[in-house]
Write a protein that holds these residues in place. Structure first.
Motif, mmCIF file in Angstrom:
data_model
loop_
_atom_site.group_PDB
_atom_site.id
_atom_site.type_symbol
_atom_site.label_atom_id
_atom_site.label_comp_id
_atom_site.label_asym_id
_atom_site.label_seq_id
_atom_site.Cartn_x
_atom_site.Cartn_y
_atom_site.Cartn_z
ATOM 1 N N LEU A 1 -7.441 3.029 -0.442
ATOM 2 C CA LEU A 1 -6.585 2.037 0.206
ATOM 3 C C LEU A 1 -6.934 1.991 1.690
ATOM 4 O O LEU A 1 -6.920 3.016 2.368
ATOM 5 C CB LEU A 1 -5.107 2.418 0.044
ATOM 6 C CG LEU A 1 -4.583 2.584 -1.381
ATOM 7 C CD1 LEU A 1 -3.123 3.035 -1.357
ATOM 8 C CD2 LEU A 1 -4.718 1.298 -2.162
ATOM 9 N N ILE B 1 -5.239 9.479 -4.182
ATOM 10 C CA ILE B 1 -5.544 8.245 -3.467
ATOM 11 C C ILE B 1 -6.184 8.586 -2.126
ATOM 12 O O ILE B 1 -5.785 9.542 -1.474
ATOM 13 C CB ILE B 1 -4.220 7.471 -3.206
ATOM 14 C CG1 ILE B 1 -3.720 6.861 -4.501
ATOM 15 C CG2 ILE B 1 -4.404 6.395 -2.152
ATOM 16 C CD1 ILE B 1 -2.382 6.186 -4.356
ATOM 17 N N LEU C 1 -1.316 12.822 1.159
ATOM 18 C CA LEU C 1 -2.223 12.015 0.344
ATOM 19 C C LEU C 1 -3.553 12.720 0.111
ATOM 20 O O LEU C 1 -4.280 12.380 -0.804
ATOM 21 C CB LEU C 1 -2.437 10.646 0.995
ATOM 22 C CG LEU C 1 -1.237 9.709 0.827
ATOM 23 C CD1 LEU C 1 -1.295 8.565 1.808
ATOM 24 C CD2 LEU C 1 -1.175 9.170 -0.601
ATOM 25 N N TYR D 1 -6.314 7.173 1.416
ATOM 26 C CA TYR D 1 -5.588 6.181 2.210
ATOM 27 C C TYR D 1 -6.087 6.263 3.648
ATOM 28 O O TYR D 1 -5.936 7.283 4.295
ATOM 29 C CB TYR D 1 -4.091 6.490 2.135
ATOM 30 C CG TYR D 1 -3.157 5.397 2.634
ATOM 31 C CD1 TYR D 1 -3.293 4.839 3.897
ATOM 32 C CD2 TYR D 1 -2.103 4.953 1.845
ATOM 33 C CE1 TYR D 1 -2.430 3.862 4.339
ATOM 34 C CE2 TYR D 1 -1.230 3.972 2.288
ATOM 35 C CZ TYR D 1 -1.398 3.422 3.527
ATOM 36 O OH TYR D 1 -0.535 2.451 3.967
ATOM 37 N N LEU E 1 0.831 -1.213 0.000
ATOM 38 C CA LEU E 1 0.000 0.000 0.000
ATOM 39 C C LEU E 1 0.862 1.258 0.000
ATOM 40 O O LEU E 1 0.565 2.232 -0.687
ATOM 41 C CB LEU E 1 -0.913 0.050 1.229
ATOM 42 C CG LEU E 1 -2.078 -0.910 1.349
ATOM 43 C CD1 LEU E 1 -3.119 -0.351 2.305
ATOM 44 C CD2 LEU E 1 -2.716 -1.199 0.014
ATOM 45 N N ARG E 2 1.939 1.228 0.773
ATOM 46 C CA ARG E 2 2.801 2.418 0.855
ATOM 47 C C ARG E 2 3.488 2.689 -0.484
ATOM 48 O O ARG E 2 3.688 3.841 -0.853
ATOM 49 C CB ARG E 2 3.840 2.256 1.971
ATOM 50 C CG ARG E 2 3.212 2.273 3.364
ATOM 51 C CD ARG E 2 4.257 2.173 4.452
ATOM 52 N NE ARG E 2 5.110 3.345 4.499
ATOM 53 C CZ ARG E 2 4.803 4.479 5.091
ATOM 54 N NH1 ARG E 2 3.648 4.605 5.691
ATOM 55 N NH2 ARG E 2 5.643 5.497 5.087
ATOM 56 N N ASP F 1 -5.909 0.264 5.187
ATOM 57 C CA ASP F 1 -4.886 -0.554 5.839
ATOM 58 C C ASP F 1 -5.404 -1.097 7.162
ATOM 59 O O ASP F 1 -5.406 -0.392 8.161
ATOM 60 C CB ASP F 1 -3.622 0.294 6.066
ATOM 61 C CG ASP F 1 -2.453 -0.555 6.527
ATOM 62 O OD1 ASP F 1 -2.635 -1.782 6.657
ATOM 63 O OD2 ASP F 1 -1.374 0.006 6.763
ATOM 64 N N SER G 1 0.948 4.185 -2.880
ATOM 65 C CA SER G 1 0.574 5.572 -2.597
ATOM 66 C C SER G 1 1.750 6.529 -2.743
ATOM 67 O O SER G 1 1.561 7.732 -2.631
ATOM 68 C CB SER G 1 -0.015 5.670 -1.193
ATOM 69 O OG SER G 1 0.898 5.156 -0.266
#
Lengths: 291, 223
Positions: free
Chosen positions: A156, A82, B123, A84, A45-46, A158, A49
């Motif tokens: 995303l 994104i 982000l 996240y 995921l990191r 987590d 992104s």
């Protein structure tokens, strides 16, 4: 369509681990990255992104190149659009719920999306609270609202539900399902909970020690394509006891305990903590409403 | 009591603090996130004024700014700036001398924030500057206050550097700490005591406010 090819050497406690993944996600699908902790799920995921640099590989999203080690392209996290949701939610302690969502708006005139998200995620009573005044489940919903406010192309998540109790998990899973249906977002969920994977995702990628062990729809991946029962439940082995010539295996399914008669040949392969599939095809289960 | 040295002291402390927030914030931000190999060298240079006798710093600045040497001559000829025995020279010396008092609290404040705060903001499409001012700084108010106040209080307490580079010119470089020394030398203990007591009380109050704020006592008192 999203295509991902990534390679990176990670420093794991037991020495360097090579993370190599190669997969595609059709648009609008929710897929799960499943695996034990330390398998490399969060690192994937990191890298997607832009928070971690892969050694080599490429990431494209709808023909848009996010990363390509050969062409020396590496878009900044800001440019990838994104959403996240971090494991610790990463809410800003200085902002109220309202301010968090407002802060993430790309276009300040889109105020109607704020009220829409507050409705969908039922945050109406919490608008003026700061994160310290929120429970884990509430923080989770705020984190979701905050990332959705900037209209991401890719979501995303987590292990967003790992810190929550069983009932709250179920409710939040419903939120995730409804959001995914409503916004048709390509979503990647990291989870080490088989039940969650079954419930939420159309497709699962099973990571083990940095490599893809298996991928496909959750049913075929987890049942190893062997069982064809008409009634299947996933659970965790709690205890195996010997009773005369047979063994009784206690399995936790959801939050109920189920005792299953097991033959010696099977019982010796099992130990407490194993994830198991309890399946039957010889009888029809009775369903009765309890509430 | 002559107010001039006291006013000069506070003017110097205020200008130094403002200059250091402008210089110290980007430096602390860079130090908190860089993986550069020169980071330890920069950190050492920033911390040097903590251990170096102020006279050493003062001596080198005096030499550097002196019109008999290249830098001083260049500053004089091109910018018409004389830094020896002037207030401007004092400001530059104070900025260097108090640098660690601003940079260290800010750097540790930034490093102590969870990295996910910064990452979450990036982000969400936010630039580094927006992230710093809207997300990071508001969540490290106590480090910010510590940096500001320690810099201010430390500049009030300067002596060695000021004496070396500024000398003792009334109204221009004679700050309170120098005035005290001067009065004692002329056996004028009464005035020396007045200045000393004033500085004692002021620095006590300033530091007390920091400890009350950072320990959360102020909030308790208000509620």
């Amino acid at each position: 369509m999203m295509t991902v090819k990534l390679h990176r050497t990670l420093e794991a406690p037991q020495g360097p681990m090579s993370l190599e993944v190669d997969f595609e996600i059709p648009p609008g699908q929710l897929i799960t990255l499943y695996g034990e902790s330390g398998a490399g799920k969060t690192s994937v995921l990191r890298m997607l992104s832009g928070l971690m640099l892969p050694d080599y590989g490429c990431i494209t999203f709808d023909q848009d190149i996010w990363f390509d080690s050969e062409k020396k392209i590496n878009k900044r996290p800001q440019e990838r659009n994104i959403g996240y949701v971090f494991q610790d939610y990463a809410l800003f302690p200085n902002m109220t719920v309202d301010e968090q969502i407002r802060f993430s708006l790309k276009n300040k005139s889109e105020k109607n999306i704020i009220s829409e998200l507050i409705d969908v995620l039922e945050l109406g009573n919490l608008r003026h609270r700061t994160p310290v005044m929120l429970s884990g489940g509430q923080q989770q919903r705020v984190a979701l609202a905050r990332v959705l406010a900037c209209k991401p192309h890719l979501l995303l998540l987590d292990e967003p539900l790992s810190a929550l109790g069983f009932n709250m998990r179920q409710r939040l899973q419903d939120y995730i399902i409804s959001i995914q249906h409503k916004y048709k977002l390509t979503t990647i969920l990291v989870s080490h909970d088989v039940g969650e994977v079954y419930r939420l995702s159309q497709s699962v990628i099973w990571l083990e020690d940095g490599k893809i062990k298996d991928q496909g729809d959750p049913k075929s991946v987890f049942s190893h394509k062997q069982t064809s029962g008409n009634f299947q439940l996933l659970g965790e082995v709690l205890r195996i006891e010997k009773a005369d010539v047979i063994y009784i295996t206690t399995v936790l399914i959801g939050n109920s305990l189920v005792k299953v008669v097991t033959e010696e040949s099977e019982a010796i392969k099992l130990k407490a903590g194993d994830k198991v599939l309890v399946a039957s095809k010889a009888f029809y289960p009775i369903i009765q409403q309890v509430e | 009591m002559i107010w001039e040295p006291i006013i000069l002291t506070f003017k110097l402390a205020l200008i130094t603090t403002l200059a250091l927030i402008v210089i110290g914030l980007p430096l602390a931000y860079w130090l908190s996130e860089t993986r550069s190999r020169i980071k330890p060298v920069v950190e050492t240079l920033v911390s040097m004024p903590l251990v170096l006798p102020p006279t050493v710093l003062g001596f080198y600045l005096l030499v550097a700014f002196s019109p008999s040497y290249a830098l001083g001559r260049w500053l004089d000829e091109h910018l018409n700036l004389q830094l020896v025995f002037t207030f401007e020279g004092l400001v530059i010396a104070s900025v260097i001398y108090s640098l660690p008092f601003m940079v260290q609290p800010l750097q540790s404040g930034l490093s102590n924030l969870p990295p996910s705060l910064k990452e979450a903001s990036y982000l969400l499409g936010k630039s580094k500057a927006t992230t710093l001012f809207r997300v990071l700084l508001p969540n490290m108010k106590s480090s910010l206050l510590t940096g500001l106040v320690l810099t201010f209080a430390h500049t009030i307490g300067e002596f060695g550097v000021v004496l070396m580079i500024g000398g003792n010119i009334p109204g221009r470089t004679k700050v309170a700490s120098i005035a005290i020394y001067d009065e004692v030398e002329s056996l004028n203990y009464g005035l020396a005591n007045t200045y000393s007591l004033f500085l004692f009380v002021v620095t006590f109050v300033i530091l007390l406010v920091v400890y009350l704020f950072n320990g959360g006592y102020l909030k308790k008192m208000v509620s």
